[in-house]
Design a protein around this motif. Structure first.
Motif, short mmCIF file in Angstrom:
data_model
loop_
_atom_site.label_atom_id
_atom_site.label_comp_id
_atom_site.label_asym_id
_atom_site.label_seq_id
_atom_site.Cartn_x
_atom_site.Cartn_y
_atom_site.Cartn_z
N VAL B 332 110.43 46.67 64.78
CA VAL B 332 111.81 46.52 64.28
C VAL B 332 112.81 46.73 65.41
O VAL B 332 113.78 45.99 65.56
CB VAL B 332 112.06 47.49 63.11
N LEU B 333 112.54 47.72 66.25
CA LEU B 333 113.44 47.99 67.37
C LEU B 333 113.53 46.78 68.29
O LEU B 333 114.62 46.34 68.68
CB LEU B 333 112.97 49.18 68.22
N ILE B 334 112.39 46.23 68.64
CA ILE B 334 112.38 45.08 69.56
C ILE B 334 113.18 43.94 68.96
O ILE B 334 113.99 43.29 69.64
CB ILE B 334 110.93 44.63 69.81
N ASN B 335 112.97 43.70 67.67
CA ASN B 335 113.66 42.58 67.05
C ASN B 335 115.17 42.81 66.99
O ASN B 335 115.94 41.89 67.20
CB ASN B 335 113.11 42.33 65.65
N PHE B 336 115.56 44.05 66.72
CA PHE B 336 116.99 44.34 66.70
C PHE B 336 117.60 44.13 68.08
O PHE B 336 118.69 43.58 68.22
CB PHE B 336 117.25 45.76 66.21
N ASN B 337 116.90 44.56 69.10
CA ASN B 337 117.42 44.39 70.45
C ASN B 337 117.56 42.93 70.84
O ASN B 337 118.57 42.50 71.38
CB ASN B 337 116.52 45.10 71.47
N LEU B 338 116.54 42.16 70.52
CA LEU B 338 116.58 40.72 70.82
C LEU B 338 117.75 40.07 70.10
O LEU B 338 118.52 39.31 70.68
CB LEU B 338 115.29 40.07 70.32
N LEU B 339 117.87 40.41 68.81
CA LEU B 339 118.92 39.80 68.00
C LEU B 339 120.30 40.20 68.52
O LEU B 339 121.19 39.36 68.64
CB LEU B 339 118.75 40.26 66.55
N GLY B 340 120.43 41.46 68.88
CA GLY B 340 121.73 41.94 69.35
C GLY B 340 122.18 41.23 70.60
O GLY B 340 123.33 40.81 70.72
N ASP B 341 121.25 41.08 71.52
CA ASP B 341 121.58 40.43 72.77
C ASP B 341 122.04 39.00 72.55
O ASP B 341 123.01 38.54 73.15
CB ASP B 341 120.34 40.45 73.66
N ALA B 342 121.33 38.30 71.66
CA ALA B 342 121.68 36.91 71.41
C ALA B 342 122.98 36.80 70.62
O ALA B 342 123.80 35.94 70.88
CB ALA B 342 120.55 36.22 70.66
#
Lengths: 308, 352
Positions: B332-342
């Motif tokens: 979940v953390l990785i996905n949130f980070n990816l999403l946030g950056d984009a």
């Protein structure tokens, strides 16, 4: 003569601090400046960079509060009013900023930008389209963002925003300062047309004397926060009085650049560059006085008779 | 909204995938009552530390079954908790089985779950814990707490941070001084100890709902200070921009200038800051649970599922499926980070 806007004895000093706030340097942006804007008579404000022109524009709109002095709108003192009480004034006096790359919110569409500028409660799409077409932009530009437009187009949007409220007076702060020569001509034509169609009165702030001569009826010449000369276009053009005005007309004739050795004297602001400086100029600051009919100048050269 | 999705897709496929992935996670957690085969506190006392159940298509005679099935298991070694399968009877996987009534968020009742097998066999996709509770079901129920705490917590602390930072930066002067000193007082405490002491102010024997709300409040009260500080700095510089002056010169009220001209221009920072802080809340909750101050047993959260494994080396070796909670947090953390950056790039009109 119907007076719209007047400011009296405006002074504004910016304090520049260094990193630790120990060394403070005072920069006088405006010193005892009074101007008067009459309906239908476009006023040009001329001066070089750093002469306080932009600060004057911001003070006229009370975007910057003056340290002393007052601003009057139709003879009502509005200097002390808060932003919320100035709404009526904001719709009647608008400003066009110098740099169209900075004056439009990069995150708002043109439609949103213009919608805010129209004071009526219900803004319909036609009003926005009218504002756009008035400035010569196609009406489908309303969906664009500022970065999708050229500098000239952005400046047209800024002009559309200024005139959208149906103002009486528009303060234009070097509206062509960041534009190329052809765009400049087009924007000036546009402003000229708007002035005639909408009955606007312009306060035209620029460093370019030629624009002012074409555009305005009265000219105020500023130097380092002071008004050094004020008069009609013919007066300033044909018989400039102040040495600085003469230099402005013929920049290559600068006889002396600003010299360090004059900086400690508390006299005339133009002392360091003046080719005609006299003893009195080192000690006293000349007052703006009427030399001829409605032609004011602040220089000791023209006070000789009285002094003797 | 649809255009935004399209832009996200065009900008970054991984981030677009992350968005859907997170939505699925939230959806699954929300409907845990239907999707989980067991209730989170249902215990199989004869099956502690049961490894993930094997799902078969071929029986011991080599016959193919179109419907997958499981065997019942019996404990082989009661000390080391090894199990052997009982091949005498097959238990086919059933869909929409009925069982005990569960309440979905107090409003709806359901008697049917997505899948299950008949007793005494059990289907434990991710194994069981020391009480014989199904980890898969507990992870679904636990996601409900962990994921919603992070969302609500971020929402509260983001609002607090934006409002305080915005007001302090925009109005300046004495308001700025008061608000920023307040923020600094909050910031000088190490956040973990602040979290502990805040929790210690409240009694331990609270109901699970109270604990949940308390943790949300604690986590969001800690998180907003840093954001407020940075937003204030950004507002200080943005309010001097010409377009803000222009908005003022139109006579717009302060709240409109803040909301439409200043805040949108802080998005490049704040959107990233938000999505990157979401993991902090999941971990914060996990840390509190780890110390026994968070969500209490038998209620599951990813944090306390994980905490039941930490400190027990035997469990780590023999029942590694208990660490799946950690993997869930990580994913979940990785996905949130990816999403946030984009999202930061996608929300900037300059990239359209």
């Amino acid at each position: 003569m119907e007076e719209i806007l007047r400011c009296e004895k405006i002074s504004k000093v910016f304090v520049v601090k260094d990193f630790l706030g120990i060394n403070r340097r005072k920069v006088t942006a405006l010193n005892n400046v009074s101007i008067r804007v009459n309906k239908g008579i476009d006023l040009g404000v001329v001066g070089e960079s750093g002469s306080g022109k932009t600060t004057l524009a911001k003070v006229l709109l009370l975007l910057v509060r003056p340290d002393s002095g007052s601003v009057y709108y139709r003879n009502n003192d509005i200097t002390g009013l808060g932003d919320s009480k100035l709404v009526f004034f904001r719709n009647k006096v608008r400003i066009i900023f110098q740099n169209p790359y900075k004056s439009l919110n990069p995150r708002s569409t043109i439609e949103k930008t213009l919608r805010e500028a129209i004071p009526s409660r219900r803004v319909n799409p036609e009003m926005i389209e009218t504002a756009l077409t008035q400035t010569g932009l196609p009406s489908d530009y309303k969906n664009r963002y500022p970065h999708q437009m050229s500098g000239g187009e952005r400046q047209r949007v800024a002009i559309a925003r200024a005139i959208a409220g149906n103002p009486e007076c528009v303060v234009a702060d070097e509206p062509t300062g960041n534009l190329d020569a052809t765009t400049e001509v087009n924007i000036l034509k546009l402003l000229d047309g708007l002035r005639k169609n909408l009955g606007l009165t312009f306060v035209f702030i620029t460093h370019n004397l030629k624009i002012v001569v074409d555009f305005c009826e009265r000219i105020v010449v500023m130097y380092q926060g002071n008004i050094v000369e004020e008069g009609s276009v013919e007066q300033i053009l044909k018989s400039p009085l102040h040495p600085y005005t003469k230099i402005l007309w013929n920049p290559s004739s600068i006889t002396s650049i600003r010299e360090e050795k004059y900086k400690d004297f508390d006299g005339c602001v133009f002392l360091a560059r003046c080719p005609y400086r006299k003893k009195i100029c080192f000690e006293h600051h000349p007052v703006l006085k009427e030399k001829e009919k409605k032609h004011l100048v602040s220089c000791f050269l023209y006070e000789q008779e009285k002094m003797v | 909204m649809r255009r935004l999705l399209q832009r996200l897709k065009n900008h970054s496929r991984p981030a677009y995938f992350s968005l859907w992935f997170l939505l699925v996670f939230y959806f699954v957690s929300f409907f845990a009552d239907i999707l989980a085969p067991y209730h989170f506190d249902q215990q199989f006392r004869n099956k502690p530390y049961h490894p993930p159940t094997k799902i078969h298509f071929f029986d011991s005679g080599g016959n193919f079954h179109i419907r997958p099935f499981v065997y019942n298991t019996v404990i082989d070694d009661p000390v080391f908790k090894t199990y052997k399968q009982d091949y005498s009877k097959i238990y086919p996987l059933k869909f929409f089985v009925s069982g005990k009534e569960r309440r979905i968020f107090f409003f709806f009742k359901t008697k049917r779950y997505l899948f299950g097998v008949d007793q005494p066999a059990g289907i434990f996709l991710f194994g069981t814990d020391n009480y014989g509770r199904d980890i898969f079901s507990r992870l679904l129920y636990g996601g409900r707490i962990s994921l919603s705490i992070s969302l609500i917590g971020v929402f509260i602390s983001f609002s607090l941070g934006m409002i305080t930072g915005g007001i302090a930066g925009y109005f300046g002067g004495i308001i700025d001084q008061i608000l920023m000193r307040l923020v600094e007082i909050l910031m000088v405490f190490p956040s973990f100890y602040l979290m502990l002491s805040l929790r210690a102010m409240f009694p331990l024997n609270l109901s699970s709902i109270q604990v949940y709300l308390l943790i949300v409040m604690i986590l969001s009260l800690i998180g907003w200070a840093g954001l407020a500080r940075i937003i204030r700095g950004m507002v200080l510089s943005i309010k001097e921009e010409d377009y803000v002056l222009a908005a003022r010169s139109l006579g717009l009220p302060h709240w409109k200038i803040l909301l439409f001209h200043i805040f949108p221009n802080t998005f490049s920072y704040s959107i990233t800051a938000i999505t990157i802080s979401v993991p902090g809340y999941i971990i914060g909750e996990a840390a509190l649970s780890l110390l026994g101050l968070g969500i209490q047993e038998p209620y599951p959260s990813w944090g306390n599922i994980l905490s039941s494994t930490i400190g027990n080396l035997r469990v780590l070796g023999d029942a590694p499926w208990l660490l799946l909670a950690g993997i869930f947090i990580f994913v979940v953390l990785i996905n949130f980070n990816l999403l946030g950056d984009a999202l930061r790039n996608v929300l900037d009109p300059k990239n359209w």
